[in-house]
Design an enzyme around this catalytic site. Structure first.
Site, short mmCIF file in Angstrom:
data_model
loop_
_atom_site.label_atom_id
_atom_site.label_comp_id
_atom_site.label_asym_id
_atom_site.label_seq_id
_atom_site.Cartn_x
_atom_site.Cartn_y
_atom_site.Cartn_z
N LYS A 13 0.80 -1.30 -0.17
CA LYS A 13 0.10 -0.25 0.06
C LYS A 13 0.82 1.24 -0.13
CE LYS A 13 -2.08 -1.03 3.87
NZ LYS A 13 -1.45 -2.30 4.27
N ARG A 88 -9.58 1.33 9.09
CA ARG A 88 -9.10 -0.18 9.52
C ARG A 88 -10.15 -0.88 10.09
NH1 ARG A 88 -3.25 0.52 9.14
NH2 ARG A 88 -2.46 -1.71 9.46
N ARG A 160 11.75 -1.62 10.77
CA ARG A 160 10.44 -1.21 11.73
C ARG A 160 10.47 -2.43 12.71
NH1 ARG A 160 5.24 -0.02 8.11
NH2 ARG A 160 4.53 -1.16 9.74
N ARG A 171 -0.48 -8.68 13.61
CA ARG A 171 -0.82 -8.01 12.50
C ARG A 171 -1.72 -8.48 11.54
NH1 ARG A 171 4.18 -5.13 10.63
NH2 ARG A 171 3.03 -4.10 9.24
P1 AP5 Z 1 4.84 -1.55 1.73
O1 AP5 Z 1 4.49 -0.83 0.76
O2 AP5 Z 1 5.63 -0.92 2.88
O3 AP5 Z 1 3.55 -2.32 2.31
P2 AP5 Z 1 2.39 -1.75 3.20
O4 AP5 Z 1 1.08 -2.53 2.51
O5 AP5 Z 1 2.36 -0.22 3.26
O6 AP5 Z 1 2.65 -2.31 4.49
P3 AP5 Z 1 2.71 -1.81 6.04
O7 AP5 Z 1 3.21 -3.11 6.83
O8 AP5 Z 1 3.21 -0.61 6.09
O9 AP5 Z 1 1.14 -1.95 6.16
P4 AP5 Z 1 0.38 -2.03 7.71
O10 AP5 Z 1 -0.84 -1.33 7.15
O11 AP5 Z 1 0.65 -3.21 8.41
O12 AP5 Z 1 1.33 -0.84 8.35
P5 AP5 Z 1 1.08 0.77 8.89
O13 AP5 Z 1 2.46 1.29 8.85
O14 AP5 Z 1 -0.20 1.34 8.23
O15 AP5 Z 1 5.72 -3.02 1.22
C1 AP5 Z 1 6.29 -3.88 1.96
C2 AP5 Z 1 7.58 -4.36 1.50
O16 AP5 Z 1 7.45 -5.18 0.21
C3 AP5 Z 1 8.61 -3.35 1.20
O17 AP5 Z 1 9.76 -3.67 1.47
C4 AP5 Z 1 8.55 -3.02 -0.29
O18 AP5 Z 1 9.64 -2.71 -1.03
C5 AP5 Z 1 8.04 -4.57 -0.77
N1 AP5 Z 1 7.12 -4.59 -1.98
C6 AP5 Z 1 6.02 -3.86 -2.05
N2 AP5 Z 1 5.21 -4.14 -3.18
C7 AP5 Z 1 5.95 -5.24 -3.71
C8 AP5 Z 1 5.95 -6.12 -4.98
N3 AP5 Z 1 4.81 -5.97 -5.62
N4 AP5 Z 1 6.73 -6.99 -5.13
C9 AP5 Z 1 7.64 -7.25 -4.35
N5 AP5 Z 1 7.94 -6.44 -3.32
C10 AP5 Z 1 7.33 -5.52 -2.92
O19 AP5 Z 1 0.54 0.56 10.52
C11 AP5 Z 1 1.32 0.02 11.65
C12 AP5 Z 1 0.60 -0.03 12.97
O20 AP5 Z 1 0.10 1.20 12.91
C13 AP5 Z 1 -0.48 -0.88 12.69
O21 AP5 Z 1 -0.28 -2.23 13.09
C14 AP5 Z 1 -1.33 -0.30 13.91
O22 AP5 Z 1 -0.77 -0.79 15.15
C15 AP5 Z 1 -1.36 1.31 13.87
N6 AP5 Z 1 -2.22 1.92 12.88
C16 AP5 Z 1 -2.07 2.35 11.61
N7 AP5 Z 1 -3.37 2.89 11.12
C17 AP5 Z 1 -4.06 2.50 12.07
C18 AP5 Z 1 -5.62 2.73 11.97
N8 AP5 Z 1 -6.12 3.12 11.06
N9 AP5 Z 1 -6.14 2.28 13.16
C19 AP5 Z 1 -5.70 1.62 14.23
N10 AP5 Z 1 -4.17 1.50 14.25
C20 AP5 Z 1 -3.50 2.01 13.02
#
Ligand code: AP5
Length: 217
Positions: A13, A88, A160, A171
């Protein structure tokens, strides 16, 4: 465009939101990034969020709703936005609908990036992020030119804390329980577009571009 990017942790994402936001002049709003910044600065929001994030759980709805509401009020968001990682929960989706109805700026599309579970672990464990500009790398699928150093700004690349395998598994469990119901929710509103996120980054970018404009991907 007023978009939500939905998908499990590590689906891509953030990677795709950064690319499309730059291409289309949209604001990229990642609740994960906003919360990590709040933690790094030691703000009251950061203090509330830290223990939930470290454990792989969700930060309470009211904390993230306020973050998003304040950010969406800033003038640059009028030109369009991508919400990455928000909403979410169904309660967050309801809060978002209320905010957007008040501003008469409804969502134009919800893009679901789908990836097989076994790939998600490899993606998250290999992820490295720039401590200065937030650029996202991967040790094998998107390595930086110099190990540990951001290509764009020369910043330090970090892993991270919540990308440890046991936290990632939690998660994923939380995603299935609390966030996956949003797929049916937005599907029923005719807003959902599905993208195959198992493909290489460039192929996913093309599909996301089409899906965000409303065409079948
Ligand atoms: P990346 O693009 O970083 O993936 P992502 O979907 O953004 O993954 P996240 O882990 O950031 O999502 P998340 O939703 O769990 O975390 P968030 O920070 O929102 O890609 C991942 C890896 O794969 C990278 O190394 C990339 O280079 C590689 N890659 C990407 N596409 C690829 C492809 N096509 N092929 C090969 N490799 C590829 O949330 C973190 C925490 O914050 C949550 O756990 C929660 O505690 C809190 N939080 C955040 N938002 C909320 C909310 N709305 N409500 C409550 N708590 C929240």
């Amino acid at each position: 465009m007023r978009l939500v990017f939905l998908g499990p942790p590590g689906a891509g994402k953030g990677t795709q939101a950064k690319l499309l936001a730059k291409e289309e002049g949209l604001v990229h709003l990642s609740t994960g990034d906003l919360l990590r910044t709040a933690i790094a600065r030691g703000t009251p929001t950061g203090l509330k969020a830290k223990s939930f994030m470290d454990a792989g759980g969700l930060v309470p709805d009211e904390v993230v709703d306020v973050l998003i509401e304040e950010r969406l009020r800033e003038p640059d968001a009028r030109a369009g936005f991508i919400l990455d990682g928000y909403p979410r929960t169904l309660a967050q989706a309801t809060a978002l609908a209320r905010m957007l109805a008040a501003a008469r700026t409804p969502l134009t599309r919800v893009v679901l990036i789908e990836v097989q579970d076994e790939r998600l672990v490899a993606r998250s464990s290999g992820r490295r992020s720039c401590a200065s500009c937030g650029a996202i790398y991967h040790v094998s699928s998107k390595p930086p030119r110099r190990e540990g150093v951001c290509d764009g700004c020369g910043g330090r690349l970090d892993q991270r804390a919540d990308d440890r395998e046991e936290v990632l598994r939690e998660r994923l469990r939380v995603y299935r329980e609390k966030t996956a119901p949003l797929v049916a929710h937005y599907g029923a509103q005719g807003l959902l577009a599905r993208v195959n996120g198992d493909l290489p980054i460039g192929d996913v970018t093309r599909a996301v571009r089409l899906a965000s404009r409303g065409a079948a991907a």
